[in-house]
Scaffold this motif. Structure first.
Motif, PDB file in Angstrom:
ATOM      1  N   TYR A  33      -1.904   2.380   3.562  1.00  0.00           N
ATOM      2  CA  TYR A  33      -1.153   2.550   2.323  1.00  0.00           C
ATOM      3  C   TYR A  33      -1.457   1.394   1.372  1.00  0.00           C
ATOM      4  O   TYR A  33      -1.680   0.266   1.811  1.00  0.00           O
ATOM      5  N   TRP A  34      -1.381   1.689   0.082  1.00  0.00           N
ATOM      6  CA  TRP A  34      -1.400   0.639  -0.938  1.00  0.00           C
ATOM      7  C   TRP A  34      -0.114   0.731  -1.755  1.00  0.00           C
ATOM      8  O   TRP A  34       0.256   1.808  -2.243  1.00  0.00           O
ATOM      9  N   TYR A  35       0.536  -0.440  -1.900  1.00  0.00           N
ATOM     10  CA  TYR A  35       1.745  -0.553  -2.699  1.00  0.00           C
ATOM     11  C   TYR A  35       1.503  -1.568  -3.816  1.00  0.00           C
ATOM     12  O   TYR A  35       0.764  -2.544  -3.646  1.00  0.00           O
ATOM     13  N   GLN A  36       2.183  -1.360  -4.923  1.00  0.00           N
ATOM     14  CA  GLN A  36       2.248  -2.345  -6.004  1.00  0.00           C
ATOM     15  C   GLN A  36       3.656  -2.909  -6.036  1.00  0.00           C
ATOM     16  O   GLN A  36       4.634  -2.148  -6.013  1.00  0.00           O
ATOM     17  N   GLN A  37       3.747  -4.246  -6.072  1.00  0.00           N
ATOM     18  CA  GLN A  37       5.066  -4.870  -6.170  1.00  0.00           C
ATOM     19  C   GLN A  37       5.076  -5.859  -7.328  1.00  0.00           C
ATOM     20  O   GLN A  37       4.401  -6.888  -7.276  1.00  0.00           O
ATOM     21  N   SER A  80      -9.884  -0.779 -15.031  1.00  0.00           N
ATOM     22  CA  SER A  80      -9.739  -1.520 -16.285  1.00  0.00           C
ATOM     23  C   SER A  80      -8.362  -2.158 -16.303  1.00  0.00           C
ATOM     24  O   SER A  80      -7.413  -1.598 -16.878  1.00  0.00           O
ATOM     25  N   PRO A  81      -8.235  -3.316 -15.647  1.00  0.00           N
ATOM     26  CA  PRO A  81      -6.897  -3.911 -15.507  1.00  0.00           C
ATOM     27  C   PRO A  81      -6.285  -4.262 -16.855  1.00  0.00           C
ATOM     28  O   PRO A  81      -6.952  -4.826 -17.738  1.00  0.00           O
ATOM     29  N   GLY A  82      -5.029  -3.905 -16.995  1.00  0.00           N
ATOM     30  CA  GLY A  82      -4.251  -4.310 -18.156  1.00  0.00           C
ATOM     31  C   GLY A  82      -3.261  -5.379 -17.749  1.00  0.00           C
ATOM     32  O   GLY A  82      -3.059  -5.662 -16.573  1.00  0.00           O
ATOM     33  N   LEU A  83      -2.622  -5.982 -18.757  1.00  0.00           N
ATOM     34  CA  LEU A  83      -1.664  -7.040 -18.466  1.00  0.00           C
ATOM     35  C   LEU A  83      -0.522  -6.522 -17.590  1.00  0.00           C
ATOM     36  O   LEU A  83       0.030  -7.257 -16.761  1.00  0.00           O
ATOM     37  N   GLY A  84      -0.198  -5.257 -17.737  1.00  0.00           N
ATOM     38  CA  GLY A  84       0.879  -4.670 -16.954  1.00  0.00           C
ATOM     39  C   GLY A  84       0.527  -4.417 -15.511  1.00  0.00           C
ATOM     40  O   GLY A  84       1.399  -4.038 -14.716  1.00  0.00           O
ATOM     41  N   ASP A  85      -0.725  -4.629 -15.141  1.00  0.00           N
ATOM     42  CA  ASP A  85      -1.144  -4.425 -13.749  1.00  0.00           C
ATOM     43  C   ASP A  85      -1.032  -5.698 -12.924  1.00  0.00           C
ATOM     44  O   ASP A  85      -1.312  -5.682 -11.716  1.00  0.00           O
ATOM     45  N   ALA A  86      -0.649  -6.796 -13.571  1.00  0.00           N
ATOM     46  CA  ALA A  86      -0.428  -8.030 -12.828  1.00  0.00           C
ATOM     47  C   ALA A  86       0.735  -7.825 -11.869  1.00  0.00           C
ATOM     48  O   ALA A  86       1.828  -7.403 -12.267  1.00  0.00           O
ATOM     49  N   ALA A  87       0.473  -8.058 -10.591  1.00  0.00           N
ATOM     50  CA  ALA A  87       1.473  -7.767  -9.564  1.00  0.00           C
ATOM     51  C   ALA A  87       0.955  -8.263  -8.222  1.00  0.00           C
ATOM     52  O   ALA A  87      -0.180  -8.732  -8.102  1.00  0.00           O
ATOM     53  N   MET A  88       1.810  -8.119  -7.204  1.00  0.00           N
ATOM     54  CA  MET A  88       1.377  -8.303  -5.819  1.00  0.00           C
ATOM     55  C   MET A  88       0.966  -6.923  -5.314  1.00  0.00           C
ATOM     56  O   MET A  88       1.708  -5.943  -5.500  1.00  0.00           O
ATOM     57  N   TYR A  89      -0.198  -6.833  -4.690  1.00  0.00           N
ATOM     58  CA  TYR A  89      -0.644  -5.564  -4.120  1.00  0.00           C
ATOM     59  C   TYR A  89      -0.612  -5.689  -2.600  1.00  0.00           C
ATOM     60  O   TYR A  89      -1.233  -6.576  -2.013  1.00  0.00           O
ATOM     61  N   LEU A  90       0.135  -4.783  -2.007  1.00  0.00           N
ATOM     62  CA  LEU A  90       0.383  -4.822  -0.571  1.00  0.00           C
ATOM     63  C   LEU A  90      -0.313  -3.658   0.122  1.00  0.00           C
ATOM     64  O   LEU A  90      -0.232  -2.514  -0.325  1.00  0.00           O
ATOM     65  N   CYS A  91      -0.961  -3.972   1.215  1.00  0.00           N
ATOM     66  CA  CYS A  91      -1.562  -2.960   2.074  1.00  0.00           C
ATOM     67  C   CYS A  91      -0.683  -2.826   3.316  1.00  0.00           C
ATOM     68  O   CYS A  91      -0.124  -3.811   3.816  1.00  0.00           O
ATOM     69  N   ALA A  92      -0.543  -1.626   3.809  1.00  0.00           N
ATOM     70  CA  ALA A  92       0.230  -1.399   5.031  1.00  0.00           C
ATOM     71  C   ALA A  92      -0.481  -0.354   5.880  1.00  0.00           C
ATOM     72  O   ALA A  92      -1.286   0.432   5.379  1.00  0.00           O
ATOM     73  N   THR A  93      -0.174  -0.346   7.165  1.00  0.00           N
ATOM     74  CA  THR A  93      -0.769   0.638   8.068  1.00  0.00           C
ATOM     75  C   THR A  93       0.305   1.201   8.979  1.00  0.00           C
ATOM     76  O   THR A  93       1.344   0.584   9.210  1.00  0.00           O
ATOM     77  N   SER A  94       0.026   2.390   9.521  1.00  0.00           N
ATOM     78  CA  SER A  94       0.935   2.970  10.516  1.00  0.00           C
ATOM     79  C   SER A  94       0.178   3.975  11.376  1.00  0.00           C
ATOM     80  O   SER A  94      -0.938   4.363  11.050  1.00  0.00           O
ATOM     81  N   ARG A  95       0.820   4.374  12.467  1.00  0.00           N
ATOM     82  CA  ARG A  95       0.382   5.475  13.334  1.00  0.00           C
ATOM     83  C   ARG A  95      -0.927   5.216  14.055  1.00  0.00           C
ATOM     84  O   ARG A  95      -2.021   5.456  13.544  1.00  0.00           O
ATOM     85  N   PRO A  96      -0.861   4.748  15.268  1.00  0.00           N
ATOM     86  CA  PRO A  96      -2.077   4.553  16.057  1.00  0.00           C
ATOM     87  C   PRO A  96      -2.831   5.860  16.258  1.00  0.00           C
ATOM     88  O   PRO A  96      -2.232   6.927  16.349  1.00  0.00           O
ATOM     89  N   LEU A  97      -4.138   5.755  16.320  1.00  0.00           N
ATOM     90  CA  LEU A  97      -4.972   6.926  16.570  1.00  0.00           C
ATOM     91  C   LEU A  97      -4.585   7.571  17.898  1.00  0.00           C
ATOM     92  O   LEU A  97      -4.281   6.892  18.863  1.00  0.00           O
ATOM     93  N   GLY A  98      -4.559   8.877  17.881  1.00  0.00           N
ATOM     94  CA  GLY A  98      -4.262   9.596  19.115  1.00  0.00           C
ATOM     95  C   GLY A  98      -2.797   9.644  19.459  1.00  0.00           C
ATOM     96  O   GLY A  98      -2.417  10.069  20.537  1.00  0.00           O
ATOM     97  N   SER A  99      -1.940   9.214  18.516  1.00  0.00           N
ATOM     98  CA  SER A  99      -0.513   9.190  18.832  1.00  0.00           C
ATOM     99  C   SER A  99       0.134  10.545  18.646  1.00  0.00           C
ATOM    100  O   SER A  99       1.288  10.725  18.989  1.00  0.00           O
ATOM    101  N   GLY A 100      -0.600  11.490  18.077  1.00  0.00           N
ATOM    102  CA  GLY A 100      -0.022  12.807  17.872  1.00  0.00           C
ATOM    103  C   GLY A 100       1.156  12.721  16.931  1.00  0.00           C
ATOM    104  O   GLY A 100       1.086  12.085  15.899  1.00  0.00           O
ATOM    105  N   THR A 101       2.255  13.314  17.302  1.00  0.00           N
ATOM    106  CA  THR A 101       3.423  13.321  16.417  1.00  0.00           C
ATOM    107  C   THR A 101       4.539  12.459  16.979  1.00  0.00           C
ATOM    108  O   THR A 101       5.698  12.653  16.691  1.00  0.00           O
ATOM    109  N   GLN A 102       4.194  11.462  17.772  1.00  0.00           N
ATOM    110  CA  GLN A 102       5.226  10.601  18.337  1.00  0.00           C
ATOM    111  C   GLN A 102       5.947   9.878  17.218  1.00  0.00           C
ATOM    112  O   GLN A 102       5.361   9.135  16.457  1.00  0.00           O
ATOM    113  N   ALA A 103       7.248  10.076  17.130  1.00  0.00           N
ATOM    114  CA  ALA A 103       7.997   9.520  16.008  1.00  0.00           C
ATOM    115  C   ALA A 103       8.001   8.012  16.012  1.00  0.00           C
ATOM    116  O   ALA A 103       8.078   7.386  14.966  1.00  0.00           O
TER     117      ALA A 103
END
Lengths: 119, 114
Positions: A33-37, A80-103
Motif C-alpha cells: 500500500y501507499w499512503y499520503q500523510q 509533476s509534484p506541486g507544493l500541495g504534494d509535500a507530505a510524508m509518504y508511507l508504504c505498508a504491507t500485509s497478507r503473507p503469500l499463501g495465506s489464503g483467506t486467513q483473517a
C-alpha cells in the motif's frame, strides 16, 4: 531487522520535477500500500497492489502512479509534484503469500516513511 | 464509504494515570479495528487490533473494547509512562481477502507528563 524499508527517508524536489519514492519489504507479503500523510493529519490511502493487481483509490490524482516490478519492491512516482504534494509518504504491507483467506494475516505493517519537500 | 471519528484530539495525563481514546465508525460492515502509535518522524506502529467477533482484547497495559451495536471502539492505556507519548490513530476496515483498506481516525496526541 527492518521489515518495510523506504528510501530515501527525506526527498527534496523542485516544483514539477518528477520524483520516485521506493519501498521494499522482507516480509514476503503480497499486498503493498501507499499512503499520503500531511502534517497533523491521518494517513490517506492512495492505492494498493494485491500481487500484480493495481487498485487505485477514486480520489487519487492522476499525478500519482505506482509500479510493482516484483513481490519485494513497490515504487511511487509523482509525475509533476506541486507544493500541495509535500507530505510524508508511507508504504505498508500485509497478507503473507499463501495465506489464503486467513483473517489474522491482514495486519498492515508500515515503513518509516519518506518525507517529501517540494520547493 | 467508511467514516471514522476519533476523540479527543489531544489528551494530557499524569504518569501512572490511565488514558482512554474513543472512536466511532459508520459502516456496519467493518469488521477489523486496529490501533496505531506514531512517534514524530516515524511510520505508524500497530499496537493492538480487534476483530468484530470479540468485544475486548488486552495486551499488558493496553486494551481495546468494541461495541458493534453502537459502532464504538476504544483504546485504554493503563499505568501510562512518558514513552507512551505519541499520536494514536484508530482505523476501521472490512476484511475482503483482497487487501485491507484502512480508514483512519483523525488522531489523538497523547502527552504523558511527569
Amino acid at each position: 531487522d527492518a521489515m518495510v524499508i523506504q528510501n530515501p527517508r527525506y526527498q527534496v524536489t523542485q516544483f514539477g520535477k518528477p520524483v520516485t519514492l521506493s519501498c521494499s519489504q522482507t516480509l514476503n507479503h503480497n499486498v503493498m500500500y501507499w499512503y499520503q500523510q500531511k502534517s497533523s493529519q491521518a494517513p490517506k490511502l492512495l492505492f494498493h497492489y494485491y500481487d500484480k493487481d493495481f487498485n487505485n483509490e477514486a480520489d487519487t490524482p492522476d499525478n500519482f502512479q505506482s509500479r510493482r516490478p516484483n513481490t519485494s519492491f513497490c515504487f511511487l512516482d509523482i509525475r509533476s509534484p506541486g507544493l500541495g504534494d509535500a507530505a510524508m509518504y508511507l508504504c505498508a504491507t500485509s497478507r503473507p503469500l499463501g495465506s489464503g483467506t486467513q483473517a489474522n494475516t491482514d495486519t498492515q505493517y508500515f515503513g518509516p516513511g519518506t518525507r517529501l519537500t517540494v520547493l | 464509504g467508511e467514516n471514522v471519528e476519533q476523540h479527543p484530539s489531544t489528551l494530557s495525563v499524569q504518569e501512572g494515570d490511565s488514558a482512554v481514546i474513543k472512536c466511532t465508525y459508520s459502516d456496519s460492515a467493518s469488521n477489523y479495528f486496529p490501533w496505531y502509535k506514531q512517534e514524530l518522524g516515524k511510520g505508524p506502529q500497530l499496537i493492538i487490533d480487534i476483530r468484530s467477533n470479540v468485544g475486548e482484547k488486552k495486551d499488558q497495559r493496553i486494551a481495546v473494547t468494541l461495541n458493534k451495536t453502537a459502532k464504538h471502539f476504544s483504546l485504554h492505556i493503563t499505568e501510562t509512562q512518558p514513552e507512551d507519548s505519541a499520536v494514536y490513530f484508530c482505523a476501521a476496515s472490512m476484511l475482503t481477502g483482497g487487501g485491507n483498506k484502512l480508514t483512519f481516525g483523525t488522531g489523538t496526541q497523547l502527552k504523558v507528563e511527569l
